[in-house]
Structure formats: C-alpha cells, structure tokens
Design a protein around this motif. Structure first.
Motif, PDB file in Angstrom:
ATOM      1  N   LEU A 647     -20.486 -15.954 116.472  1.00 26.73           N
ATOM      2  CA  LEU A 647     -21.586 -15.987 117.447  1.00 26.73           C
ATOM      3  C   LEU A 647     -21.376 -17.148 118.408  1.00 26.73           C
ATOM      4  CD1 LEU A 647     -24.785 -15.294 115.287  1.00 26.73           C
ATOM      5  CD2 LEU A 647     -23.423 -13.668 116.618  1.00 26.73           C
ATOM      6  N   SER A 648     -21.623 -16.887 119.678  1.00 27.15           N
ATOM      7  CA  SER A 648     -21.517 -17.961 120.672  1.00 27.15           C
ATOM      8  C   SER A 648     -22.764 -18.841 120.612  1.00 27.15           C
ATOM      9  CB  SER A 648     -21.390 -17.367 122.074  1.00 27.15           C
ATOM     10  OG  SER A 648     -22.623 -16.818 122.483  1.00 27.15           O
ATOM     11  N   PRO A 649     -22.710 -20.057 121.212  1.00 28.70           N
ATOM     12  CA  PRO A 649     -23.911 -20.935 121.223  1.00 28.70           C
ATOM     13  C   PRO A 649     -25.131 -20.256 121.823  1.00 28.70           C
ATOM     14  CG  PRO A 649     -21.962 -22.168 121.880  1.00 28.70           C
ATOM     15  CD  PRO A 649     -21.532 -20.729 121.772  1.00 28.70           C
ATOM     16  N   ASN A 650     -24.934 -19.456 122.881  1.00 27.24           N
ATOM     17  CA  ASN A 650     -26.083 -18.825 123.530  1.00 27.24           C
ATOM     18  C   ASN A 650     -26.716 -17.733 122.669  1.00 27.24           C
ATOM     19  OD1 ASN A 650     -25.907 -20.413 125.812  1.00 27.24           O
ATOM     20  ND2 ASN A 650     -24.552 -18.984 126.881  1.00 27.24           N
ATOM     21  N   SER A 651     -25.950 -17.209 121.716  1.00 27.72           N
ATOM     22  CA  SER A 651     -26.472 -16.116 120.899  1.00 27.72           C
ATOM     23  C   SER A 651     -27.671 -16.567 120.071  1.00 27.72           C
ATOM     24  CB  SER A 651     -25.376 -15.577 119.978  1.00 27.72           C
ATOM     25  OG  SER A 651     -24.314 -15.025 120.733  1.00 27.72           O
ATOM     26  N   LEU A 652     -27.644 -17.825 119.614  1.00 28.25           N
ATOM     27  CA  LEU A 652     -28.755 -18.315 118.795  1.00 28.25           C
ATOM     28  C   LEU A 652     -30.024 -18.513 119.602  1.00 28.25           C
ATOM     29  CD1 LEU A 652     -27.021 -20.881 116.426  1.00 28.25           C
ATOM     30  CD2 LEU A 652     -27.599 -18.496 116.017  1.00 28.25           C
ATOM     31  N   LEU A 653     -29.901 -18.524 120.921  1.00 30.01           N
ATOM     32  CA  LEU A 653     -31.089 -18.652 121.773  1.00 30.01           C
ATOM     33  C   LEU A 653     -31.642 -17.296 122.174  1.00 30.01           C
ATOM     34  CD1 LEU A 653     -29.843 -21.551 124.094  1.00 30.01           C
ATOM     35  CD2 LEU A 653     -31.059 -21.693 121.908  1.00 30.01           C
ATOM     36  N   ASP A 654     -30.986 -16.238 121.688  1.00 28.82           N
ATOM     37  CA  ASP A 654     -31.421 -14.870 121.985  1.00 28.82           C
ATOM     38  C   ASP A 654     -32.421 -14.428 120.921  1.00 28.82           C
ATOM     39  OD1 ASP A 654     -31.763 -12.248 122.621  1.00 28.82           O
ATOM     40  OD2 ASP A 654     -29.641 -11.686 122.498  1.00 28.82           O
ATOM     41  N   ALA A 655     -33.690 -14.361 121.296  1.00 27.82           N
ATOM     42  CA  ALA A 655     -34.733 -14.020 120.324  1.00 27.82           C
ATOM     43  C   ALA A 655     -34.594 -12.594 119.803  1.00 27.82           C
ATOM     44  CB  ALA A 655     -36.110 -14.220 120.969  1.00 27.82           C
ATOM     45  N   ASP A 656     -33.873 -11.744 120.532  1.00 32.04           N
ATOM     46  CA  ASP A 656     -33.721 -10.343 120.111  1.00 32.04           C
ATOM     47  C   ASP A 656     -32.562 -10.139 119.131  1.00 32.04           C
ATOM     48  OD1 ASP A 656     -35.820  -9.608 121.763  1.00 32.04           O
ATOM     49  OD2 ASP A 656     -34.504  -9.227 123.476  1.00 32.04           O
ATOM     50  N   LEU A 657     -31.732 -11.170 118.906  1.00 29.42           N
ATOM     51  CA  LEU A 657     -30.541 -10.991 118.083  1.00 29.42           C
ATOM     52  C   LEU A 657     -30.870 -10.486 116.672  1.00 29.42           C
ATOM     53  CD1 LEU A 657     -27.477 -11.313 117.705  1.00 29.42           C
ATOM     54  CD2 LEU A 657     -27.912 -13.690 117.004  1.00 29.42           C
ATOM     55  N   PRO A 658     -31.828 -11.072 115.950  1.00 34.36           N
ATOM     56  CA  PRO A 658     -32.108 -10.553 114.600  1.00 34.36           C
ATOM     57  C   PRO A 658     -32.500  -9.078 114.596  1.00 34.36           C
ATOM     58  CG  PRO A 658     -33.122 -12.712 114.903  1.00 34.36           C
ATOM     59  CD  PRO A 658     -32.635 -12.275 116.248  1.00 34.36           C
ATOM     60  N   ASP A 659     -33.246  -8.651 115.617  1.00 34.07           N
ATOM     61  CA  ASP A 659     -33.633  -7.241 115.671  1.00 34.07           C
ATOM     62  C   ASP A 659     -32.420  -6.350 115.910  1.00 34.07           C
ATOM     63  OD1 ASP A 659     -36.300  -7.976 115.332  1.00 34.07           O
ATOM     64  OD2 ASP A 659     -36.615  -8.199 117.500  1.00 34.07           O
ATOM     65  N   VAL A 660     -31.492  -6.811 116.775  1.00 35.96           N
ATOM     66  CA  VAL A 660     -30.282  -6.028 117.046  1.00 35.96           C
ATOM     67  C   VAL A 660     -29.426  -5.925 115.783  1.00 35.96           C
ATOM     68  CG1 VAL A 660     -28.149  -5.945 118.386  1.00 35.96           C
ATOM     69  CG2 VAL A 660     -30.292  -6.617 119.494  1.00 35.96           C
ATOM     70  N   VAL A 661     -29.265  -7.040 115.061  1.00 34.92           N
ATOM     71  CA  VAL A 661     -28.479  -7.037 113.821  1.00 34.92           C
ATOM     72  C   VAL A 661     -29.099  -6.095 112.799  1.00 34.92           C
ATOM     73  CG1 VAL A 661     -27.737  -8.453 111.864  1.00 34.92           C
ATOM     74  CG2 VAL A 661     -27.561  -9.346 114.205  1.00 34.92           C
ATOM     75  N   ALA A 662     -30.416  -6.156 112.669  1.00 28.36           N
ATOM     76  CA  ALA A 662     -31.099  -5.270 111.708  1.00 28.36           C
ATOM     77  C   ALA A 662     -30.875  -3.809 112.067  1.00 28.36           C
ATOM     78  CB  ALA A 662     -32.584  -5.604 111.678  1.00 28.36           C
ATOM     79  N   ARG A 663     -30.940  -3.507 113.370  1.00 26.44           N
ATOM     80  CA  ARG A 663     -30.748  -2.114 113.788  1.00 26.44           C
ATOM     81  C   ARG A 663     -29.338  -1.650 113.478  1.00 26.44           C
ATOM     82  NH1 ARG A 663     -28.466  -0.192 118.198  1.00 26.44           N
ATOM     83  NH2 ARG A 663     -28.562  -2.205 119.298  1.00 26.44           N
ATOM     84  N   LEU A 664     -28.311  -2.480 113.775  1.00 35.04           N
ATOM     85  CA  LEU A 664     -26.919  -2.082 113.514  1.00 35.04           C
ATOM     86  C   LEU A 664     -26.640  -1.944 112.021  1.00 35.04           C
ATOM     87  CD1 LEU A 664     -25.035  -4.240 116.187  1.00 35.04           C
ATOM     88  CD2 LEU A 664     -25.436  -1.777 116.216  1.00 35.04           C
ATOM     89  N   LEU A 665     -27.226  -2.832 111.213  1.00 37.64           N
ATOM     90  CA  LEU A 665     -27.052  -2.700 109.756  1.00 37.64           C
ATOM     91  C   LEU A 665     -27.648  -1.382 109.272  1.00 37.64           C
ATOM     92  CD1 LEU A 665     -27.906  -6.343 108.606  1.00 37.64           C
ATOM     93  CD2 LEU A 665     -25.659  -5.232 108.487  1.00 37.64           C
ATOM     94  N   HIS A 666     -28.791  -1.042 109.812  1.00 43.29           N
ATOM     95  CA  HIS A 666     -29.434   0.219 109.405  1.00 43.29           C
ATOM     96  C   HIS A 666     -28.607   1.418 109.851  1.00 43.29           C
ATOM     97  CE1 HIS A 666     -32.608   3.070 108.493  1.00 43.29           C
ATOM     98  NE2 HIS A 666     -32.496   3.567 109.724  1.00 43.29           N
ATOM     99  N   GLU A 667     -28.084   1.374 111.068  1.00 36.46           N
ATOM    100  CA  GLU A 667     -27.315   2.505 111.586  1.00 36.46           C
ATOM    101  C   GLU A 667     -26.015   2.697 110.811  1.00 36.46           C
ATOM    102  OE1 GLU A 667     -26.700   1.804 115.690  1.00 36.46           O
ATOM    103  OE2 GLU A 667     -28.777   2.230 116.296  1.00 36.46           O
ATOM    104  N   THR A 668     -25.338   1.600 110.426  1.00 39.89           N
ATOM    105  CA  THR A 668     -24.025   1.706 109.781  1.00 39.89           C
ATOM    106  C   THR A 668     -24.130   1.797 108.271  1.00 39.89           C
ATOM    107  OG1 THR A 668     -23.820  -0.712 109.728  1.00 39.89           O
ATOM    108  CG2 THR A 668     -22.907   0.442 111.648  1.00 39.89           C
ATOM    109  N   GLY A 669     -25.256   1.412 107.688  1.00 37.45           N
ATOM    110  CA  GLY A 669     -25.406   1.449 106.237  1.00 37.45           C
ATOM    111  C   GLY A 669     -24.729   0.299 105.535  1.00 37.45           C
ATOM    112  N   VAL A 670     -24.290  -0.716 106.254  1.00 32.43           N
ATOM    113  CA  VAL A 670     -23.646  -1.873 105.634  1.00 32.43           C
ATOM    114  C   VAL A 670     -24.722  -2.762 105.029  1.00 32.43           C
ATOM    115  CG1 VAL A 670     -22.243  -3.924 106.036  1.00 32.43           C
ATOM    116  CG2 VAL A 670     -21.695  -1.765 107.195  1.00 32.43           C
TER     117      VAL A 670
END
Length: 825
Positions: A647-670
C-alpha cells in the motif's frame, strides 16, 4: 464686518456733512423723536423670509424711511433709524450681542445709502412729484438689495458657506419694499394737504403688513411641503451610512430652523452609542458615547417617546430642542435638533410633528444604508478572504499569482522565492496546532518586517511561504535577500513560554530567465526548493537539471495513466518461504510495466510517478484485485497460500479502502487472514490519526498488516507497539550484506528478536545467497523471500513453479551455520 460697515458709514456721512453743512439736530429734536418712534414700532411688524437656514427679516420700515428722505436730511434720518430701530431690535425682537450690533450697523448703512442716493438724484425736495417717486424707488431698492447681500455674506462667513449660492432668494422680499414705498409716497403727498393723513398711512401700513404676512405664511407652507418632498428625494439612491447621516442631519436642521442637529444610534458589537453632530457651519463630527452614560435630556426618545424641550430663560442651560425616536434594524436611535433660529423663538408641537415625519423617512433611509453597508462590508471581507490567508492575513496563493503576473508583465525582472519550513510537522505533533499556528503567524510577521517594503510575502498553505521581489533580476540579488530572510527566521521565535527555531529551505526562480508567468515561476521555485531540501543547502536557485518534470517524465505519466486504465500493467509474484520447513507459504504481488516503446520501466521509476500524479489509487486497486483473484485460483488448486500487497502512503488516507478490500475479499472468496497488506512506517507518520483509523478498520476485517522496510523509519517503539500489525518485514538493505557485515547482522538479529518480543512474525526480503538464508534460519526468521528462493514470476509462471516447489527440500543449511536451537518463538 460690523466695524468695516461702521467706518464706511461714518466716512460717507462725514463727506456729506462737509458738503452740506451740519444740520440743526436740536431744533429738529421733536421730529427726530417722532421718526425714531415710528422706526421703533415698525420693528414689531416683521416678516421672516427663509433662505435655507438664513433668515431675512422684512418689516414696514420703508414707511418712515420714505418720510425721512422726503422731510429730513441724511444725518437726521441716520440718527432716527439707528436709535429707533436699534431700540426696536433690542426691546421688541429681543436681539442681543453680536447679532444686535450687526443689525444696528446695518440700519445705519441702509439709512445712509437711501438718503444719499435720494439726495444725489433730486437734492432736497420741495414737492413730491414723479422725479421724487423715481428717486425714492431707486433709493429704497438699492438700500434693501445691499442689506440682502450683506446679510447673505455674513451668514456665509459665520454659518453656511453655501448661502452665497442662494443669494437670489434673498430678494424675494423686494415686492414688499415696492408696496410699502408706494403707500409711503401716497401718504406723504396726502400729508401735504392734511396731517391726519398719517393715521390713514398707519392703517395702510398695518393692512399691507398683514396681507403680505399672510401671503408669506401660505407660501412658506407650500415650501414646507416641497421641502418634505425634497427631503425624501434626497434620501433616495444607494449611499453609505455616513452620507445618509449627513443628508438627514442637514435636512432636518434646515427644515426645523435649528442651530444644530444630532444623530445617536446604537453601535455594533456593544461599542456604546455613535453620536454624530452637525453644527451651523456644516461641521460634521462623530464620537462615541458609553452605553451606560448618565441620562440626557433626549434619553426618553431612545425608549420610543418624542421629547419637546421648550425654551426657558430661567433654566441653567436654556437650549430648546426636539428629540424623536429613530427605529432601526438593531434597535432604536435618536434624532435631535436644538437651538431654534431667531425667526423661530422656540420649537412647538407642530414642529415636533413635522420632525417625526422627517424621522420616519430618515429611519427607512438609514436602515437601508446600514444594510447596504453591511452587505458591502461582507463582500469586501469575502473578497479579502478569497485573496488572503485567514491565519496570517498575508496574500494567499491566488493573490500571489496575480501579484507575480503583474510584476513580470512585459518581461520585467523579478524573483520568486518559495520557502518551506523543515520538520514543521514535528512542532504540530509535539506541541499542538495552536503553537504551530502561533509560530506561523510570527514567521509571516517577521518575513514582512524583514522585507520592509522591498517585496511581497504570501502564505501559500501549510508551512509554505512565498516572496515576490520585483526588480530582482539577478541570482546574487535574489540570493542575498533570501539569505537575509532565512537568517531572520533562524532567530529564536517566542511562542508563549517557548522559544522555537525555524529552519527553512528556499528555492529561487528568476523572471524572465526561468519563466514569464506566475505558474511557471512558482513551479520552478518549487523544484529549486526541493533541491535545497534534498541537499540541505538552505537555498538554491533553479537550474533545469533539478527539474524532474521533463517532457519524457510527463509523457510517461500520460502513458502510465493509459496503462492503468487498460489494465496493461502486469502483476508478478515473488514466493515467501518458511526457512525452517522449506514450505512455500505465500507470495508478494508486485507491479511491473513493460512500456510498448521504452521497454521495461523499473518500479522505482513509475511508482513515484503514480504517487505524484494521482494514479496510485487505481494502480493499487488493480494489483489488489489481480492478487486476490490469483490467490483464489491457487487455493482452488489445493495450495493454501497467502498473498501480500503493498500500500502506498496515500492509501491509508483513503477512507474507502477498507470497504473496497471487504468487497474484493467477498467477490473472490479469499479468507481475510490470507491477505497481508504491507505499509511503511513513513506512510503511517504522514497522518497518524487517519492512518491508524484505517488500519483499525482493516484489522477488524481480519486482514493481516505488515510493516514494510522495517528499520529504515523513525517511529518510536511505543508507537510500533500500539499499531494493529501482525508482521514486520526487515528491509533488504540490512539483509543483503548480513553474511559479510557483522553490523548489518546485528541489526537483523535485533529486529528479529524485537519482532518476536512483540509477538509479530518476521519476514526478511532480499535473500540472495545460501549464507544469508542460513543466518536467517539460525536467527529464527519466520519467512524469507529473495532471488535465492525465486525471482518475481508472472502469474502463470508462478503457478507452474508452485507445482514443482511447494516444498523446497533442496534448501539445506550448511553444517557450520547450524545452531543448537531453531530460534523460533
């Protein structure tokens, strides 16, 4: 003025006496007394003609004047008019002081002018014929015209300079002069036949006076209506409060025939009462009265009740006046007039009613003007805020760009200096933003003071200041001023009980050498400033080789954007191995870019481009998406592996990142525990509060968090202990030489022990030989990755490699590296 007129009268009469001889005043005493008595009585029949604030008093004095020029000599007429008229002014009209003295002198002037003009035209008359008629009209008209001019001049000098412009209105009383002169001539001719005709002459005089007085009163009534209309019309239009206040005070003072007018309105922000006063000479003064001042005579008006203060000679302060309430938007003001003019002995209820009507119009006008003033002030404040920094009051970036553009117009020489405070964030973090703001304000003040008018200083935002030096077209001149400014900032800055020191890095760009517009100059000053910061040289002048924004770099940014959009960037995977068992536990996903024209672009070139151009978010999400989908395919194929994504430094300032990660985990089943997100210490330190908030949300998802490049950051052990992390990854700069450098070996050993002490997994990257691998195995490092295990592989190649290397028995620790214990936690 009175002395001059007296001297002129005396000289004129003296010349006449030398020519005509001295009259027998003693012998004419009965006639003089009778004539003086008529002059005395005539002062009781006065008609006042208003000319704005001036008052021209017209009476029936032409009756005795005509009789005097026909029957007596100039000296006798002078004595009778001065004595009789003077007594009438004092007794009947109650005049005193300077005004009485001037009017007595004026009577003498009129008597002298009338008599001498008449004598010059017809001499001493023996009968009353057409010649005497004409001479009489000429003499009395000239005398009264001169009096009107002199009165107007006196009013202009002592009260109203604008009175001279209204001189023509002073002649409106001449019709009465013509009437009284005609009646007097008729009476004089009648007296020649019968002395009792004087009684008829008196009756005619009284009737004439009464009729003309009624006419004047009616005329002034119409004038009052016109004045009220003129008052409302004068208040029309868009004006500021001060102008409306002057108009209101001028109009009410003139229309109420007052010596002065006052406006008292509530001040803003509890500043008491604003008192504006207009006196007779059109002098407008303003002062502030305390809100809790002792009660004044007009105080009841502030509560909404009109006040009429009649004239009373027995009162200690015999000033008459009217005060009326003035409703306004934020309260009630007071409008007053005081000191009625001589033609109006005192104010009456009728005047109070007129004043109330004027005040109602004034209230609306003042309220509107106040509203316009506030709107205008708000616009001014917004314009100021739009172009100035609210913290320091200095010009902001927008205004600074305008100033630079103006300074360099026409290729004029100038210098732009960009100054950045070094490590200012530490002040905010350690001492708080209040201290940081106070320090910024003091720095702005100090820079402005040090420039002392030689240029303009602005705050562009954060801890960044800019200076414009018009006319500084050489490097030496700009560098000298810049060194002076940075030197001033290095002096201790008192902030409360603290004394802080500011270190700055400054970049200089010159016009027209480095650019001819504000944008280019600021951009190149920024390049020079970062060069100064990198080299710790204090200040640097821009040179092209410092500029990373070359055409090639800009072209790469454009190409990178297209590559990210088309998902052309390749994601490769580098295996991670447990050195104790030889098992492959997972892989790190890495981005690679094969440019269609320039070939392979290393990550250390295109990753910074993505960070600075805003492409890092879509790039990170692309890698994350590909990595999770590949991880899902491995797990489907029976390989229970994890995947790690940077993750880049700016990624931690992205408030939507946890929601995006949760969505991708759900879609891929990982499973969340199979995803490791690697972050650097510096990315957390950029904004600890927001970063930790994002990390906590990711940790709640069950995602593993790892500190990448461990050992190269500056975070404290306390902060590291409090972070929600699962893994530390020792930077390869320590790992690659640990087999041959005992200091690097000591660093790695300490890092492994520290990680285990904090109950964290420890990963070593950059393992490129068996000796390094053996040392890490002996130290108990949990996972390793590097070229010794495998280079990063394309997704399909990694799947093939994985089938052959799920367990790596070929990796054996040499006998001389073995230790008695495994060193695991």
């Amino acid at each position: 003025m009175s002395l001059v007129l007296t001297a002129a009268t005396a000289v004129t009469q003296g010349v006449h006496l030398l020519r005509a001889g001295t009259p027998d005043l003693v012998g004419q005493l009965p006639g003089v007394a009778a004539l003086a008595a008529i002059f005395f009585v005539s002062e009781g029949f006065v008609i006042h003609l208003r000319v704005r604030r001036g008052g021209h008093a017209m009476n029936v004095g032409e009756f005795p004047v005509v009789l005097g020029i026909l029957w007596t000599d100039p000296v006798t007429l002078l004595v009778a008019r001065v004595v009789g008229g003077g007594l009438g002014l004092a007794v009947l009209r109650k005049q005193r002081g300077i005004k009485l003295g001037f009017n007595v002198v004026l009577l003498g002037v009129q008597a002298t002018v009338t008599a001498l003009i008449f004598a010059a035209l017809v001499g001493r008359p023996t009968a009353v014929g057409p010649n005497e008629w004409l001479a009489t009209y000429v003499a009395v008209f000239a005398s009264d015209a001169l009096a009107a001019v002199l009165i107007t001049v006196v009013i202009a000098l002592h009260d109203d300079p604008g009175e001279l412009r209204r001189l023509s209105q002073a002649f409106h009383g001449l019709p009465l002069v013509a009437i009284t002169a005609t009646v007097a001539l008729i009476g004089a001719m009648a007296v020649q036949y019968d002395a009792w005709a004087l009684l008829l002459l008196g009756v005619a005089a009284v009737v004439t006076y009464g009729g003309y007085r009624a006419y004047v009163k009616q005329s002034q009534g119409h004038t009052q209506v016109e004045d009220l209309y003129a008052f409302t019309r004068a208040l029309d239009g868009s004006r500021d409060t001060a102008e409306v206040a002057r108009i209101v005070l001028t109009q009410v003072r003139d229309q109420l025939r007052a010596g002065s007018a006052d406006l008292i309105v509530p001040g803003t922000d509890g500043r008491g009462l604003l008192h504006t006063r207009l006196t007779g000479a059109d002098d407008l003064t303003s002062d502030w009265l305390p809100a809790d001042a002792p009660a004044r005579w007009w105080t009841p008006a502030a509560a909404g009740r009109p006040v009429l203060l009649g004239f009373d000679e027995d009162r200690a302060d015999p000033v008459d006046g009217i005060a009326v309430p003035l409703p306004m938007g934020d309260g009630t003001g007071v409008l007053t007039v005081t000191d009625s003019l001589p033609d109006r002995p005192t104010f009456t209820d009728d005047h109070a009613k007129l004043f109330q009507a004027l005040a109602n119009h004034a209230s609306v006008a003042l309220s509107n003007a106040t509203l316009v003033d506030r709107l205008r002030q708000e616009v001014t404040e917004k314009e100021h805020l739009a172009q100035h920094d609210p913290l320091t009051g200095l010009p902001n970036r927008t205004r600074f760009n305008e100033l630079v553009q103006e300074a360099v117009a026409g290729d004029q020489p100038a210098a732009v200096v960009l100054m950045d405070l070094d490590r200012f964030k530490e002040v905010n973090d350690a001492l708080g933003h209040d201290i940081g703001d106070a320090m910024l304000r003091e720095i702005g003040t100090r820079l402005k003071s040090q420039l002392d008018g030689r240029g303009v200083v602005a705050r562009l935002g954060g801890d960044e200041f800019a200076v414009l030096l018009p006319g500084a077209g050489t490097e030496d001149a700009a560098a000298a001023v810049t060194a002076e400014l940075t030197g001033a900032l290095e002096q201790p800055i008192p902030v409360g009980s603290l004394r802080l020191t500011a270190r700055t890095s400054a970049g200089i760009a010159l016009a027209p050498v480095h650019g001819t517009d504000a944008r280019t100059l600021l951009q190149r000053a920024d390049v020079a400033m970062y060069s100064a910061k990198d080299t710790r040289s204090g200040e640097r002048v821009y040179h092209p080789e410092q500029d990373r924004n070359t055409p090639r770099r800009l072209a790469l940014i454009g190409d990178l954007g297209q590559a990210v959009e088309r998902r052309d960037l390749q994601v490769v995977f580098q295996p991670k191995v447990d050195p104790a068992t030889g098992h492959v536990t997972g892989a790190e996903a890495l981005a690679r870019w094969q440019h269609p024209e320039q070939g392979f672009i290393p990550p250390d070139q295109f990753i910074p481009l993505a960070e600075h151009s805003g492409l890092i978010r879509p790039l990170t999400l692309h890698v994350l998406d590909v990595a999770l989908r590949r991880c899902a395919s491995w797990r489907t194929a029976g390989h229970d592996l994890d995947v790690a994504v940077n993750l880049s430094p700016n990624s931690l300032l992205d408030a939507d990142l946890p929601d995006v990660v949760a969505r991708l985990l759900h879609e891929t089943g990982v499973p969340p525990g199979s995803l490791t997100l690697e972050i650097t210490e510096s990315s957390i330190m950029a904004d600890p509060t927001r970063s930790i908030r994002t990390l906590d949300r990711l940790h709640t998802l069950g995602v593993k968090l790892a500190i990448d490049d461990f050992g190269t950051g500056y975070s404290s052990l306390g902060r590291l202990r409090d972070l929600p992390i699962d893994e530390v990854k020792i930077d390869k700069s320590f790992v690659q030489r640990m087999a041959v450098d005992r200091r690097d070996r000591a660093v790695v050993s300490s890092a492994v022990q520290l990680g285990h002490a904090l109950d964290l997994e420890v990963v070593a990257e950059g393992v490129e030989d068996i000796e390094t691998y053996a040392h890490l195995t002996r130290e108990g490092c949990n996972l390793v990755q590097g070229y010794y295990v495998s280079r990063p592989l394309a997704a399909d190649a990694f799947a093939t490699w994985l089938r052959d290397h799920e367990v790596i028995p070929a990796i054996r620790v040499p006998e001389h590296f073995r230790a008695s214990g495994s060193g695991t936690r």
